[in-house]
Design a protein around this motif. Structure first.
Motif: not given
Length: 255
Positions: A26, A44, A46-47, A50, A57, A59, A66, A84-86, A89
């Motif tokens: 993270w 990474t 994402s959760w 963040a 989480d 975004e 980020l 981890d780019f979800e 964005y």
């Protein structure tokens, strides 16, 4: 090692039956700890990223922040980094391409890219998600980088009951085929737990298959035997660390 060399090395780590194991990080500090433990690559969650900054989480973490975190990790570690780019964005392909370019400029050699509508409901239609993946691949080609796009389908996270998963595997495999054709480098099926379905996916999917460690998922050794090529720990390491901090602080403060 150049960024392109790191990208090629990262891709080469994805081997069916001999998976790359990613104990998700993270920040730069957790990256160093995992690297010192012997990791061959970094990723990474994402959760986790963040939460470490006080955000939820989905975004909620600002993209600029980020990017700063990614730059800090890549500046302090020589290991390949996947972000981890979800949902990148962005909704449309143009925005996806621009934001993927930002991750490349920050030093990443790959991303997780999911097909759920972040902040909305359901999944993107297959053709729409394929176009988004195509935009990500185009951005990588513009940068001259063999960027690893780990295309994630959220079908099994949207319905977490394993008894329902046999009815979903057909759609998951259809999505995997479309994402492969669009330029994905790997397929991520978080939430898939049943050994028989994991093996079916390994056999049907041309690209390396990524499985997420979570309750009910086979142990890493069994996943390797099933042919999985990438194993991720997701938010688990961060959650465990926060639980440890809370417990220790509770002992100090008498909570």
């Amino acid at each position: 090692m150049s960024q392109a060399d790191k990208a090629r090395a990262f891709a080469d780590l994805h081997r069916k039956g001999d998976p790359v194991v990613l104990f998700n990080i993270w920040d730069a500090g957790s990256a160093k700890a995992v690297a010192d433990a012997g990791a061959k690559a970094l990723a990474t969650g994402s959760w986790s990223v963040a939460g470490a900054q006080g955000y939820g989480d989905g975004e909620a973490l600002p993209l600029d922040l980020l990017e700063t975190i990614v730059r800090r990790i890549t500046a302090t570690s020589e290991l390949p980094l996947s972000v981890d780019f979800e949902g990148a964005y962005a909704t449309g392909p143009t925005g996806v391409g621009k934001n993927i370019a930002r991750m490349i400029a920050a030093g990443a050699v790959g991303v997780n890219f999911e097909d759920q509508k972040v902040g909305g409901t359901g999944l993107y239609p297959v053709a729409e998600q394929a176009a988004r993946i195509g935009a990500a691949r185009a951005a990588a080609e513009d940068a001259g980088l063999p960027f690893f796009i780990n295309a994630r389908t959220d079908l099994f996270l949207k319905d977490r009951e394993p008894a329902n998963h046999p009815a979903l595997i057909g759609e998951a495999l259809a999505r995997a085929r479309a994402y492969t054709d669009a330029g994905a480098s790997g397929i991520f099926m978080p939430g898939l737990k049943t050994p028989e379905l994991i093996e079916q996916a390994v056999e049907a999917v041309e690209l390396p298959l990524n499985i997420l460690i979570m309750p009910g998922v086979p142990e890493p050794e069994e996943l390797a035997a099933l042919g999985v090529a990438r194993i991720s720990y997701g938010p688990g390491p961060w959650r465990d660390m926060m639980a440890w901090v809370t417990e220790r602080a509770g002992k100090i403060y008498g909570v």
